[in-house]
Write an enzyme that holds these catalytic residues in place. Structure first.
Site: not given
Ligand code: FAD
Lengths: 414, 102
Positions: A198, B100-102
């Site tokens: 991410t 984008s989420c962690i």
């Protein structure tokens, strides 16, 4: 007498019980913890169970052992939270009143969210490793599997421990190498993200490792359904990936309890103030760990940092003082890269992981974003630290709840 | 970084996303869409309105959110904005690329 009620005795709930019992006066406060299961699982061990690196015994213990004296422990399913009445209802109908509620019910896999995932192939050639049952079933499958197309897949973000699927792919590479059958296995890593991780900096380092280990990447894959008859996964753009063995991380969601109680977002996570850990809607409800909607990693190490700050804030709340806005999203995790090596990354809400060392500024010994043996030892030692220090709420040497920027080379995230 | 879009000087980041929503208007949106080979129809605008609404309420955008939006289903979303629909739609709408989420 006033009541603090903790829902969930996983990593976060257990830590909170251990912290609070030390801080609160027994004559004024009673502390109660509720969890549905007898067993406390060491979830990071689910990554190693499929490869016969850990045994089943090493990843589970009786949960009650870790609940300190002076804390009431109830083993029962929680039915409903009634925030207006400051009450929680258990499955048996018992009701518990609270003055302060701490929600620590975590997150779990929801394979039903994707058509075909939980169907005829489930636990035959489709597995998860995020549950004890899944990891164990997969271990048995891998012991006898003769090779073919292995697809390691993430359904949607966020998931807890977002690097675990990547580690799974690395460990699979080394597992099949040791079995002398790497040439019979094609490994593909399929992710909805545009890269391996991410955060862009870590993605570069990890992409390099994927190439080195001959693991193919399929990115931006938003799964629509699994076709268990023809052994393929299909995404919304009609891209298809074939598998012989699918190891997927299903959608992660907060417990249905949160939905029933009307306290969650789309994924049953509790909207939580990201620096204080107070819930956004009710001032006497706090949330910690995987149950929150914080934009931080869902990981035990993060919950550990949160627990220290939440304990402080609960004491402040009791005294009527303003809460400390201290949590900075500090996350760190070891990334197992196979062949007895690992790397370590450290980041927070605003800083990306870059090369540096941790936890001793300038000295190390654990290197961030560099693959080596010491990090692997660190990852393995984490199990001991987890059972013996972390759950008990003991300070882990040199590691502080907010991130230290010493000795690291950071880039600000814009 | 500055870029000329629809004859206006607009602040964008390295990936071309607007950094100041106040500089956005429909013409800017149409121009960016043109660069992505998308001709905006009423249906596209409905989706863009939805994205703006979510964005202004500080609600994160995701494919799951689209699924539950009641505005459009995911399949049609992919048809309207081929490739990475969330990325393209937010680029055109002048709002940040969803994290984008962690
Ligand atoms: C494969 C894998 C690898 C991981 N690796 C790492 C790692 O390397 N490092 C790391 O830091 N973290 C790792 N994690 C993440 C870590 O395990 C979790 O983030 C952590 O356990 C979260 O703690 P928690 O207390 O918030 O939730 P949990 O520990 O999941 O606890 C939630 C508890 O609530 C209980 N509960 C929920 N609903 C109800 C109900 N309705 N009634 C009664 N009880 C209920 C559950 O039974 C459970 O005991 C990993 C996780 C997985 C799955």
């Amino acid at each position: 007498m006033k009541n603090i009620l903790i829902l969930g005795a996983g990593t976060s709930g257990t830590m909170m019980a251990n912290h609070l019992v030390k801080e609160l006066d027994k004559n004024d406060w009673s502390i109660t913890v509720v969890d549905q299961y007898q067993t406390h699982y060491y979830q990071p061990g689910f990554l190693f169970l499929p490869f016969d690196i850990y045994t089943t015994k090493q990843v589970k213990k009786k949960g009650k052992k870790f609940i300190p004296k002076g804390v009431n422990y109830i083993q029962e399913k929680i039915e409903l939270i009634l925030p207006k009445e400051n009450k929680v209802k258990l499955a048996s109908g018992t009701e518990i009143n609270y003055d302060i509620l701490i929600v620590a019910t975590g997150t779990k896999t929801a394979p039903d969210e994707i058509e075909g995932m939980n169907g005829s192939g489930w636990y035959k050639n489709i597995f998860d490793f995020y549950t004890y049952e899944g990891a164990k079933a997969l271990r048995n499958k891998l012991r006898e599997w003769e090779g073919g197309k292995l697809v390691v897949h993430i359904t949607e973000m966020p998931i807890k421990c977002p690097v675990a699927p990547l580690e799974f792919a690395f460990l699979a590479d080394s597992y099949f190498k040791h079995k002398g059958m790497r040439d019979k296995v094609e490994i593909t890593y399929v992710t909805p993200l545009d890269g391996a991780f991410t955060k862009p900096k870590a993605t570069e380092a990890l992409h390099y490792l994927l190439e080195k280990k001959n693991i193919k990447e399929v990115t931006n894959f938003n799964i629509e359904r699994v076709d268990p008859e023809n052994n393929k996964i299909i995404d919304y753009a009609d891209v298809e990936v074939e598998y012989d063995l699918l190891v997927t991380v299903p959608t992660n969601m907060g417990d249905a309890l949160i939905e029933r109680s009307g306290l969650g977002d789309d994924l049953n996570y509790i909207p939580t103030h990201k620096a204080t850990l107070q819930s956004k809607e009710h001032e006497n409800i706090f949330a910690i760990g995987d149950a929150t909607n914080l934009p931080a990693s869902k990981a035990g190490s993060v919950a550990h940092f949160e627990a220290e700050i939440l304990t402080d804030n609960i004491l402040r709340y009791i005294k009527g003082e303003p809460l400390k806005e201290e949590f900075d999203g500090h996350s760190n995790c070891f990334i197992e890269t196979g062949d007895g090596k690992a790397l370590l990354i450290d980041f927070n809400y605003t800083h990306e992981p870059v090369e540096g060392s941790f936890p001793l500024p300038g000295i190390g010994p654990l290197k961030l974003l560099k693959e080596n043996r010491i990090n692997h030892m660190g990852k393995m030692a984490f199990r001991w630290v987890y059972w013996n220090m972390l759950l008990k709420g003991r300070q882990i040497p040199f590691v502080s709840a907010t991130m230290s920027e010493k000795g690291k080379h950071y880039e600000e995230v814009k | 970084m500055k870029k000329i879009i629809a004859n206006k000087e607009i602040d964008v980041n390295e990936e071309g996303y607007l950094t100041d929503f106040n500089q956005w208007d429909r013409e800017v949106g149409e121009c960016i869409a043109g660069d992505c080979d998308i001709k905006l129809t009423d249906r596209h605008w409905e989706v863009i309105d939805y994205l703006h609404d979510r964005h202004h309420k500080d609600e994160p955008l995701s494919i799951r959110g689209i699924k539950k939006s009641g505005v459009i289903d995911v399949k049609e979303f992919y048809n309207l904005f081929p490739g990475g629909p969330l990325k393209k739609a937010t680029l055109i709408a002048g709002i940040p690329k969803p994290k984008s989420c962690i």
